[in-house]
Scaffold this motif. Structure first.
Motif, PDB file in Angstrom:
ATOM      1  N   MET A   1       0.845  -1.213   0.000  1.00  0.00           N
ATOM      2  CA  MET A   1       0.000   0.000   0.000  1.00  0.00           C
ATOM      3  C   MET A   1       0.874   1.255   0.000  1.00  0.00           C
ATOM      4  O   MET A   1       1.805   1.365   0.765  1.00  0.00           O
ATOM      5  N   THR A   2       0.560   2.151  -0.873  1.00  0.00           N
ATOM      6  CA  THR A   2       1.259   3.426  -0.825  1.00  0.00           C
ATOM      7  C   THR A   2       0.231   4.524  -0.582  1.00  0.00           C
ATOM      8  O   THR A   2      -0.950   4.364  -0.846  1.00  0.00           O
ATOM      9  N   SER A   3       0.718   5.612  -0.067  1.00  0.00           N
ATOM     10  CA  SER A   3      -0.180   6.729   0.169  1.00  0.00           C
ATOM     11  C   SER A   3       0.499   8.011  -0.277  1.00  0.00           C
ATOM     12  O   SER A   3       1.640   8.269   0.072  1.00  0.00           O
ATOM     13  N   THR A   4      -0.192   8.767  -1.059  1.00  0.00           N
ATOM     14  CA  THR A   4       0.360  10.066  -1.449  1.00  0.00           C
ATOM     15  C   THR A   4      -0.206  11.155  -0.553  1.00  0.00           C
ATOM     16  O   THR A   4       0.279  12.270  -0.517  1.00  0.00           O
ATOM     17  N   ALA A   5      -1.277  10.806   0.174  1.00  0.00           N
ATOM     18  CA  ALA A   5      -1.944  11.820   0.993  1.00  0.00           C
ATOM     19  C   ALA A   5      -1.082  12.223   2.177  1.00  0.00           C
ATOM     20  O   ALA A   5      -1.096  13.355   2.618  1.00  0.00           O
ATOM     21  N   ARG A   6      -0.287  11.271   2.702  1.00  0.00           N
ATOM     22  CA  ARG A   6       0.494  11.610   3.891  1.00  0.00           C
ATOM     23  C   ARG A   6       1.813  10.842   3.849  1.00  0.00           C
ATOM     24  O   ARG A   6       1.855   9.711   3.360  1.00  0.00           O
ATOM     25  N   PRO A   7       2.886  11.438   4.275  1.00  0.00           N
ATOM     26  CA  PRO A   7       4.182  10.747   4.228  1.00  0.00           C
ATOM     27  C   PRO A   7       4.169   9.536   5.156  1.00  0.00           C
ATOM     28  O   PRO A   7       3.391   9.492   6.107  1.00  0.00           O
ATOM     29  N   PHE A   8       4.999   8.568   4.841  1.00  0.00           N
ATOM     30  CA  PHE A   8       5.019   7.350   5.671  1.00  0.00           C
ATOM     31  C   PHE A   8       5.660   7.593   7.028  1.00  0.00           C
ATOM     32  O   PHE A   8       5.209   7.067   8.037  1.00  0.00           O
ATOM     33  N   LEU A   9       6.745   8.344   7.035  1.00  0.00           N
ATOM     34  CA  LEU A   9       7.490   8.514   8.282  1.00  0.00           C
ATOM     35  C   LEU A   9       6.682   9.353   9.272  1.00  0.00           C
ATOM     36  O   LEU A   9       6.156  10.408   8.915  1.00  0.00           O
ATOM     37  N   ASN A  10       6.603   8.867  10.492  1.00  0.00           N
ATOM     38  CA  ASN A  10       5.761   9.574  11.462  1.00  0.00           C
ATOM     39  C   ASN A  10       6.369  10.929  11.862  1.00  0.00           C
ATOM     40  O   ASN A  10       7.535  11.216  11.596  1.00  0.00           O
ATOM     41  N   ARG A  11       5.542  11.716  12.527  1.00  0.00           N
ATOM     42  CA  ARG A  11       5.926  13.087  12.865  1.00  0.00           C
ATOM     43  C   ARG A  11       7.140  13.137  13.799  1.00  0.00           C
ATOM     44  O   ARG A  11       7.946  14.046  13.756  1.00  0.00           O
ATOM     45  N   ARG A  12       7.252  12.114  14.644  1.00  0.00           N
ATOM     46  CA  ARG A  12       8.352  12.143  15.611  1.00  0.00           C
ATOM     47  C   ARG A  12       9.713  12.085  14.914  1.00  0.00           C
ATOM     48  O   ARG A  12      10.692  12.655  15.358  1.00  0.00           O
ATOM     49  N   LEU A  13       9.759  11.337  13.784  1.00  0.00           N
ATOM     50  CA  LEU A  13      11.046  11.134  13.113  1.00  0.00           C
ATOM     51  C   LEU A  13      11.234  11.986  11.864  1.00  0.00           C
ATOM     52  O   LEU A  13      12.320  11.991  11.276  1.00  0.00           O
ATOM     53  N   ALA A  14      10.165  12.686  11.481  1.00  0.00           N
ATOM     54  CA  ALA A  14      10.191  13.373  10.177  1.00  0.00           C
ATOM     55  C   ALA A  14      11.377  14.322  10.018  1.00  0.00           C
ATOM     56  O   ALA A  14      11.945  14.445   8.939  1.00  0.00           O
ATOM     57  N   GLU A  15      11.797  14.954  11.112  1.00  0.00           N
ATOM     58  CA  GLU A  15      12.862  15.953  10.969  1.00  0.00           C
ATOM     59  C   GLU A  15      14.248  15.328  10.783  1.00  0.00           C
ATOM     60  O   GLU A  15      15.217  16.039  10.491  1.00  0.00           O
ATOM     61  N   PHE A  16      14.367  14.002  10.947  1.00  0.00           N
ATOM     62  CA  PHE A  16      15.718  13.463  11.039  1.00  0.00           C
ATOM     63  C   PHE A  16      16.350  13.003   9.724  1.00  0.00           C
ATOM     64  O   PHE A  16      17.565  13.007   9.589  1.00  0.00           O
ATOM     65  N   GLY A  17      15.566  12.566   8.763  1.00  0.00           N
ATOM     66  CA  GLY A  17      16.146  12.159   7.477  1.00  0.00           C
ATOM     67  C   GLY A  17      17.186  11.059   7.646  1.00  0.00           C
ATOM     68  O   GLY A  17      17.110  10.250   8.563  1.00  0.00           O
ATOM     69  N   THR A  18      18.197  11.066   6.790  1.00  0.00           N
ATOM     70  CA  THR A  18      19.266  10.066   6.855  1.00  0.00           C
ATOM     71  C   THR A  18      20.378  10.592   7.747  1.00  0.00           C
ATOM     72  O   THR A  18      20.704  11.768   7.705  1.00  0.00           O
ATOM     73  N   THR A  19      20.999   9.717   8.534  1.00  0.00           N
ATOM     74  CA  THR A  19      22.071  10.211   9.399  1.00  0.00           C
ATOM     75  C   THR A  19      23.219  10.758   8.548  1.00  0.00           C
ATOM     76  O   THR A  19      23.524  10.243   7.471  1.00  0.00           O
ATOM     77  N   VAL A  20      23.826  11.792   9.076  1.00  0.00           N
ATOM     78  CA  VAL A  20      24.901  12.481   8.355  1.00  0.00           C
ATOM     79  C   VAL A  20      26.068  11.529   8.089  1.00  0.00           C
ATOM     80  O   VAL A  20      26.787  11.677   7.104  1.00  0.00           O
TER      81      VAL A  20
END
Ligand code: PMP
Ligand code: GLN
Length: 395
Positions: A1-20
């Motif tokens: 299942m994919t969703s375009t309405a909302r990103p998969f990653l939850n709000r708690r982690l959204a700011e983190f992206g890939t580790t530097v």
């Protein structure tokens, strides 16, 4: 299942992206640059420790799930190490927990101890997993910025800022000494103030001491748990990765009072349950190595620190010579630069070297913008080649 309405990653982690670290190691690989970014040695640790792992594998020790708290041999070795080095007594059965590296120790500790809405006072710049784990626990981070002190030529802790950061919602202080990425080793005076604050405000303290054996120039590593009032309220985190140059084995640990260890174990059992079976036996042997090993390791790293510090200075960086860890934080402003992230992205092309922009470890990005971190846990020839390449920046 994919969703375009909302990103998969939850709000708690959204700011983190890939580790530097992953981003910069991939950049090094892609550009064929010398990787002084991610902190891992380019030579393995002691041969006898590697052999101990082979023996454990062959003898079938640890090839199936080891005990949840860690194998008894390793828990005993951790307790003996704390006793021998620092005079701290921990019961291997109730006060020591083996984890999948310090990374899991940090995650399990924060997930176990924090309630949503709690505040965590942490030293900024901070190791990136702290922020992510605080977020996963639903808690809030409150940064206290370590600031460069030109007189002392080090980053130091402002004790008034630390006191001001504590509120009624503060649950714990998250400390890291020796400190990644600044290389600062908190002084006994600074740590005593941390301890007094913790006692006064009845706070828990989580202290990441994975670089405990990497201190230079007569600097002293003071484990927080040794200070008055701290033994019962401190969770100390250690790792074999840094001390024995086997970062891929992922053997870390927690030492604390029984109630705290039991809480951390509750979270840890649902993260990995257990890990690193045969390597646990090898690390038990490594921790029992004579002082000559630890001394030689430090002396070797000291020579590398001096080599890279000199090279970076020659290349035009302002260098904060670290009193601990295997990282050097530099200021790029003398090179006419001010944006560390842009600088690190262009460095492979300009000089064939990869470094880490310290800004990623800050909430106050502007405070970290001009700082760039180089790792010196590399072979001498590699460091020489890197400094040769970096010389082009001065030209
Ligand atoms: N804490 C600090 C300060 C680190 O620099 C690192 C990176 N090694 C870790 C924790 C993670 O350690 P480990 O590789 O044992 O998970
Ligand atoms: N601790 C290492 C560093 O600071 C990196 C570990 C990791 O990649 N997560 O460079």
């Amino acid at each position: 299942m994919t969703s375009t309405a909302r990103p998969f990653l939850n709000r708690r982690l959204a700011e983190f992206g890939t580790t530097v670290f992953a981003e910069m190691s991939a950049l090094a690989l892609r550009t064929g640059s010398i990787n002084l970014g991610q902190g891992f040695p380019d030579t393995d640790g002691p041969e006898e420790v590697r052999e101990a792992a082979v023996r454990a594998l062959r003898d079938g020790r640890g090839n199936q799930y080891p005990p949840g708290p860690g194998v008894p041999e390793l828990r005993t070795a951790i307790a003996e190490h704390q006793q021998r080095r620092y005079g701290l007594t921990f019961d291997p059965d109730t006060e020591v927990l083996v984890t999948a590296g310090a990374t899991e120790a940090i995650a399990a500790t924060l997930l176990a101890l924090l309630e949503p809405g709690d505040e965590v006072v942490a030293l900024e710049p901070y190791y990136d997993s702290y922020a992510a784990c605080i977020a996963m626990a639903g808690a809030a981070r409150v940064p206290v910025t370590l600031r460069p002190d030109p007189e002392q030529a080090r980053f130091r802790l402002d004790l008034d800022e630390l006191r001001d950061a504590v509120t009624d919602r503060t649950r714990l202080l998250l400390i890291n000494t020796p400190h990644n990425p600044t290389g600062t080793v908190l002084t006994r005076e600074e740590l005593t103030a941390v301890a007094e604050l913790a006692v006064e405000r009845d706070l828990l303290v989580v202290t990441d001491e994975v670089y405990e054996h990497l201190v230079f120039d007569g600097a002293e590593h003071v484990p927080l748990a040794t200070l008055p009032g701290m033994r019962e309220r401190t969770v100390t985190i250690g790792s074999a990765g840094k001390t024995f140059s086997f970062t891929g084995w992922k053997v870390g640990w927690v030492t604390a009072s029984p109630g705290l260890v039991s809480a951390v174990r509750s979270a840890k059992q649902f993260l990995t349950y257990v890990s690193s079976g045969p390597f646990q036996y090898a690390v038990a042997e490594a921790l029992a190595l004579p002082d000559t090993y630890f001394d030689a390791f430090r002396t070797d790293m000291l020579a590398k620190r001096d080599l890279l510090s000199a090279g970076l200075t020659e290349a035009g960086f302002a260098v904060y010579r670290p009193a601990g860890t295997y990282f050097i934080t530099t200021d790029i402003r003398p090179l006419g630069e001010s944006d560390g992230y842009a600088f690190c992205r262009s460095l492979p092309e300009r000089a064939g070297v990869v470094a880490i922009p310290n800004a990623v470890f800050y909430d106050h990005r502007e405070a970290g913008a001009p700082f760039v971190r180089f790792a010196f846990c590399k072979q001498k020839t590699v460091l020489e080649e890197a400094t040769e390449r970096l010389r082009s920046l001065a030209a």
